[in-house]
Structures are given as C-alpha cells and as structure tokens.
Design an enzyme around this catalytic site. Structure first.
Site, PDB file in Angstrom:
ATOM      1  CE  LYS A  33      -3.359   2.185   3.146  1.00  0.00           C
ATOM      2  NZ  LYS A  33      -4.038   2.030   4.457  1.00  0.00           N
ATOM      3  CG  ASP A 134       9.903 -12.581  19.523  1.00  0.00           C
ATOM      4  OD1 ASP A 134       9.409 -11.481  19.212  1.00  0.00           O
ATOM      5  OD2 ASP A 134      11.053 -12.687  20.008  1.00  0.00           O
ATOM      6  CE  LYS A 183       2.386  -9.884  12.496  1.00  0.00           C
ATOM      7  NZ  LYS A 183       2.408  -9.723  11.014  1.00  0.00           N
TER       8      LYS A 183
HETATM    9  N1  LIG Z   1      10.616  -5.688  12.484  1.00  0.00           N
HETATM   10  C1  LIG Z   1      10.706  -6.764  13.252  1.00  0.00           C
HETATM   11  O1  LIG Z   1      11.612  -6.825  14.090  1.00  0.00           O
HETATM   12  C2  LIG Z   1       9.762  -7.940  13.088  1.00  0.00           C
HETATM   13  C3  LIG Z   1      10.020  -9.100  13.787  1.00  0.00           C
HETATM   14  C4  LIG Z   1       9.180 -10.207  13.579  1.00  0.00           C
HETATM   15  C5  LIG Z   1       8.132 -10.122  12.706  1.00  0.00           C
HETATM   16  N2  LIG Z   1       7.893  -8.960  12.035  1.00  0.00           N
HETATM   17  C6  LIG Z   1       6.767  -8.935  11.068  1.00  0.00           C
HETATM   18  O2  LIG Z   1       7.342  -8.862   9.766  1.00  0.00           O
HETATM   19  C7  LIG Z   1       6.499  -8.103   8.920  1.00  0.00           C
HETATM   20  C8  LIG Z   1       7.282  -6.962   8.284  1.00  0.00           C
HETATM   21  O3  LIG Z   1       7.807  -6.124   9.318  1.00  0.00           O
HETATM   22  P1  LIG Z   1       8.653  -4.830   8.979  1.00  0.00           P
HETATM   23  O4  LIG Z   1       9.471  -4.510  10.161  1.00  0.00           O
HETATM   24  O5  LIG Z   1       9.320  -5.003   7.659  1.00  0.00           O
HETATM   25  O6  LIG Z   1       7.490  -3.748   8.837  1.00  0.00           O
HETATM   26  P2  LIG Z   1       7.484  -2.329   8.099  1.00  0.00           P
HETATM   27  O7  LIG Z   1       6.573  -1.471   8.897  1.00  0.00           O
HETATM   28  O8  LIG Z   1       8.881  -1.865   7.824  1.00  0.00           O
HETATM   29  O9  LIG Z   1       6.829  -2.640   6.655  1.00  0.00           O
HETATM   30  C9  LIG Z   1       5.462  -2.950   6.501  1.00  0.00           C
HETATM   31  C10 LIG Z   1       5.122  -2.817   5.031  1.00  0.00           C
HETATM   32  O10 LIG Z   1       3.732  -3.166   4.879  1.00  0.00           O
HETATM   33  C11 LIG Z   1       3.102  -2.193   4.075  1.00  0.00           C
HETATM   34  N3  LIG Z   1       1.683  -2.099   4.465  1.00  0.00           N
HETATM   35  C12 LIG Z   1       1.177  -1.646   5.639  1.00  0.00           C
HETATM   36  N4  LIG Z   1      -0.161  -1.697   5.621  1.00  0.00           N
HETATM   37  C13 LIG Z   1      -0.512  -2.230   4.416  1.00  0.00           C
HETATM   38  C14 LIG Z   1      -1.755  -2.559   3.810  1.00  0.00           C
HETATM   39  N5  LIG Z   1      -2.919  -2.323   4.426  1.00  0.00           N
HETATM   40  N6  LIG Z   1      -1.742  -3.105   2.564  1.00  0.00           N
HETATM   41  C15 LIG Z   1      -0.572  -3.347   1.912  1.00  0.00           C
HETATM   42  N7  LIG Z   1       0.627  -3.015   2.435  1.00  0.00           N
HETATM   43  C16 LIG Z   1       0.655  -2.486   3.675  1.00  0.00           C
HETATM   44  C17 LIG Z   1       3.856  -0.891   4.347  1.00  0.00           C
HETATM   45  O11 LIG Z   1       3.697   0.053   3.298  1.00  0.00           O
HETATM   46  C18 LIG Z   1       5.286  -1.397   4.491  1.00  0.00           C
HETATM   47  O12 LIG Z   1       5.947  -1.429   3.226  1.00  0.00           O
HETATM   48  C19 LIG Z   1       5.320  -7.629   9.769  1.00  0.00           C
HETATM   49  O13 LIG Z   1       4.245  -8.512   9.542  1.00  0.00           O
HETATM   50  C20 LIG Z   1       5.828  -7.753  11.196  1.00  0.00           C
HETATM   51  O14 LIG Z   1       4.773  -8.005  12.082  1.00  0.00           O
HETATM   52  C21 LIG Z   1       8.682  -7.861  12.207  1.00  0.00           C
END
Ligand SMILES: NC(=O)c1ccc[n+]([C@@H]2O[C@H](COP(=O)([O-])OP(=O)(O)OC[C@H]3O[C@@H](n4cnc5c(N)ncnc54)[C@H](O)[C@@H]3O)[C@@H](O)[C@H]2O)c1
Length: 372
Positions: A33, A134, A183
């Site tokens: 998005k 986690d 989540k």
């Molecule tokens: N960052 C961490 O340490 C971590 C650890 C474990 C799991 N995660 C999971 O990994 C995934 C990615 O995390 P991240 O840190 O890269 O997040 P981020 O916030 O950097 O990126 C999220 C992306 O999703 C897109 N997005 C948000 N809402 C949207 C929607 N409605 N439709 C389409 N796109 C949308 C955003 O534009 C962005 O590019 C997430 O699901 C998060 O829960 C993150």
C-alpha cells in the site's frame, strides 16, 4: 516459482525481495500500500529486474487483491504487510486491527478462492506463508526478576547456559500490546484457514530484526542517527529489557528456506541466539561509532548522549527464541553474530546518508507520486 510478497517495500519485505531477485531464479510480485513505512527506494537495486513487478494495493481491498491474483497467478504468498510499530499501536490501535486482522482475513479469503480453482498440481504446491512475531507469546522471566517470577507455563524450552525459559512453537499466546494482539489474531486466522478449509499455510514467528533500510523510528537506526547528530539517545525505563536480535538478511534467508522447504501446517520460530539488554545494544552502537567516526564523537564518547525516559506502558521484559526446530528440520542457521551484524548496520547508515536523509525529510514519499 512466482511469489506474491505483501509488504515488500517495508524493512523485512524489501530484504526478502532483494534476496529472491539477487540469489534465486524466482519471480516476485511486490504488493504494498506504501504507508509511511513503505519505501520503494529500498528496492532500487532490484526493481529493474524483469522478474520483479510492483502493485500498489491495500490488503484490505478485496477487488484489487482478486485482480492481482488473477493477473499474476502466483505459486506462493509471503505475507509481511502489517502495521509494525508497537509505540504507534499504543497511540492508535485501530489501524493495526484494520491492516493486521481485517487485511489478513481479506488476503486469506482471496488466496482461498484462487487456490480452490487451481489445477491439482499447482493446488498441491501452493503455499501461504504468514510472517509473524515472537511478541505474540508475551514476555519471559527476566534474569533480574527470576527470584520473584511465577512458574512458567507449558510449552517453553530452557536455555542451556542460563536455565531461563525460551519461546518454542508450542508456547501459549499471551500478547501484551495492541500490535502483538493484532498479530496474534492474524496467526489464529491463518491456522483456522488451514484447519477449516485446508489452505496450505505455514507460520513463522521471529524475534527483533535489525539491519540496513530499517525505518528510523525503531531503536537501532534511531540511536545511530541521533548519535550522528549529537542528539540525546533515549532509553526506555532502565534499559534492561531483553530482546533477541536477528540480522534482517538472516531473516530473509530463513523465510525463503521456509517457503521452499517448510512443511504445510507447521510453525517455525526464527531467532538469532542474541539476547541483549537495550542498554547493551545502545552502548555497542556508541562503541562502534566512537571507532568509525571518532572525529565527530562528543567529549567522553557517544555514550555520554544516553538519557533515560519514562518506560513504555505494558513494556515486555524479555523475549528469547528457541530456534532449534528450523535449525534441525530445515538446516537454517544465522550467518551473522550480533557483533558482525551491528557493525555492518552502522557502516550501512554511514554509507547511505542519502537514503535516510530522504526518509527523515519526507522526500521518499514525494517520489511515490510518480508511481501512481
Ligand atoms: N521488524 C521486526 O523486528 C519484526 C520481527 C518479527 C516479525 N515482524 C513482522 O514482519 C512483517 C514486516 O515487518 P517490517 O518490520 O518489515 O514492517 P514495516 O513497517 O517496515 O513494513 C510494513 C510494510 O507493509 C506495508 N503495508 C502496511 N499496511 C498495508 C496494507 N494495508 N496493505 C498493503 N501493504 C501495507 C507498508 O507500506 C510497508 O511497506 C510484519 O508482519 C511484522 O509483524 C517484524
């Protein structure tokens, strides 16, 4: 194989897209998005590949998702799109429920309709990989509090050295923040779609990531950039919260291993065996900066910039992952230690000032107008 990656313009999603385009022969449809966290400049090294396509779509938009699946005919989905920042979820939880819960539901429904119509061979090979955290498990006893802690519930493993409990794939869910609750909800939906409809799903739950292209609101890039500007380095509470840090490119490699070799219906925990207190992380960044940019260091070094601020409400004390299942069953191990990964990260921010300047001044969002 053609993989639909949601959230591919974000921090972890862009590492996954870069890994697939640079290191495999597979194709990617990046569906994002482009919220404030999405930045197409994270993908400039791979976006001209003929195996890469971008779709600016909201995962809550069913009609657009139907079009993307029909048009691109993916063999697998890696679902990373989410609202991801805990502090933002405390200030405004609704967006987290909308994207992380309703958006995941919408994506599951579109994937299910598409999957049901595939021929038998493609149907059997299809995968829906849900990327989670986690934080769904709540927090673990902290070494400083062990004497006072309650007995731990079922499903934990124990660290060989410290005897402290670790999260395993069977640890009960107990999310603390609006982010982790959203989540956890999405994980439950994905398991239900497997059990009820037979959709071939896999879930991974990962610890805290760090590395290049990390949005500056998160702890590690925030500290690096504040230190470079001689600004205070804010630490929540006493800075004794423990996180298990994983270099983002190790996470990307683990996710690709899971989507290509993981067993349907399984959950895999992913972690770096790097339990660190927040204050240790900040001190380590200061030490690296003292070394790499000694001429700019304040008198007494960058750690003199550390300031303690009021703790985040409901702040989890300790996370730590037992990653033995993915190691034993899929042969994945992290390649970076915390020391090598953190040094690479600091060097990346020093060498990529244009990237973070454009994030800090908002220009990365203006560049999107050309993509509409
Ligand atoms: N960052 C961490 O340490 C971590 C650890 C474990 C799991 N995660 C999971 O990994 C995934 C990615 O995390 P991240 O840190 O890269 O997040 P981020 O916030 O950097 O990126 C999220 C992306 O999703 C897109 N997005 C948000 N809402 C949207 C929607 N409605 N439709 C389409 N796109 C949308 C955003 O534009 C962005 O590019 C997430 O699901 C998060 O829960 C993150």
């Amino acid at each position: 194989m053609k993989i639909l990656v949601t959230g591919g313009a974000g921090f972890i999603g862009s590492a996954v897209v870069r890994h697939i385009i640079n290191d495999t022969n597979d194709s990617v449809v990046n569906l994002d998005k482009l919220t404030y966290a999405g930045n197409l400049e994270n993908l400039s090294a791979v976006s001209t590949s003929e195996r890469y396509t971008f779709e600016q779509v909201d995962i809550c938009n069913r009609a657009e998702l139907d079009r993307v699946f029909a048009q691109h005919q993916p063999d697998a989905v890696m679902h990373l799109a989410a609202e991801s920042h805990v502090d933002r979820s405390i200030d405004g939880p609704a967006a987290f429920i909308e994207t992380n819960v309703v958006g995941t539901l919408t994506l599951l429904e579109v994937a299910r309709s598409y999957w049901q119509e595939l021929d038998e061979g493609r149907k059997a090979a299809f995968r829906f990989h849900h990327i989670s955290t986690d934080e769904v498990y709540g927090d673990l006893p902290h070494p400083d509090d062990v004497a006072n802690s309650e007995p731990i519930g079922a499903g934990h493993a124990r660290d060989n050295d410290t005897e402290l409990p670790l999260f395993t794939e069977t640890t009960a869910y107990a999310p603390s923040s609006p982010y982790s609750a959203s989540k956890a909800s999405s994980d439950h939906l994905v398991r239900a779609w497997r059990r009820t409809y037979g959709l071939p799903t896999i879930i991974t739950n990962c610890s805290n990531n760090y590395g290049p292209y990390h949005f500056p609101e998160k702890l590690i890039p925030h500290v690096i950039l504040n230190a470079l500007h001689g600004k205070p380095l804010p630490i929540y509470g006493k800075g004794d919260q423990i996180r298990d840090w994983l270099y983002v490119e190790d996470h990307a490699r683990a996710l690709y291993r899971v989507i290509t070799q993981g067993a349907v219906g399984e959950t895999y925990n992913i972690g770096g065996h790097n339990e660190k207190r927040n204050i240790e992380v900040v001190q380590a960044i200061c030490t690296i900066l003292d070394d790499l940019v000694s001429s700019q260091a304040p008198k007494g070094g960058h750690s003199t910039l550390i300031t303690y601020v009021k703790d985040r409400p409901g702040h989890d004390r300790r996370y730590a992952i037992d990653a033995s299942k993915i190691a034993n069953e899929l042969g994945w191990q992290p390649e970076e230690t915390f020391e090598t990964g953190l040094r690479k990260t600091v060097e990346w921010y020093l060498n990529n000032e244009q990237w973070w300047q454009r994030v800090l001044n908002g220009d990365y969002q203006l560049a999107r107008l050309g993509n509409k």
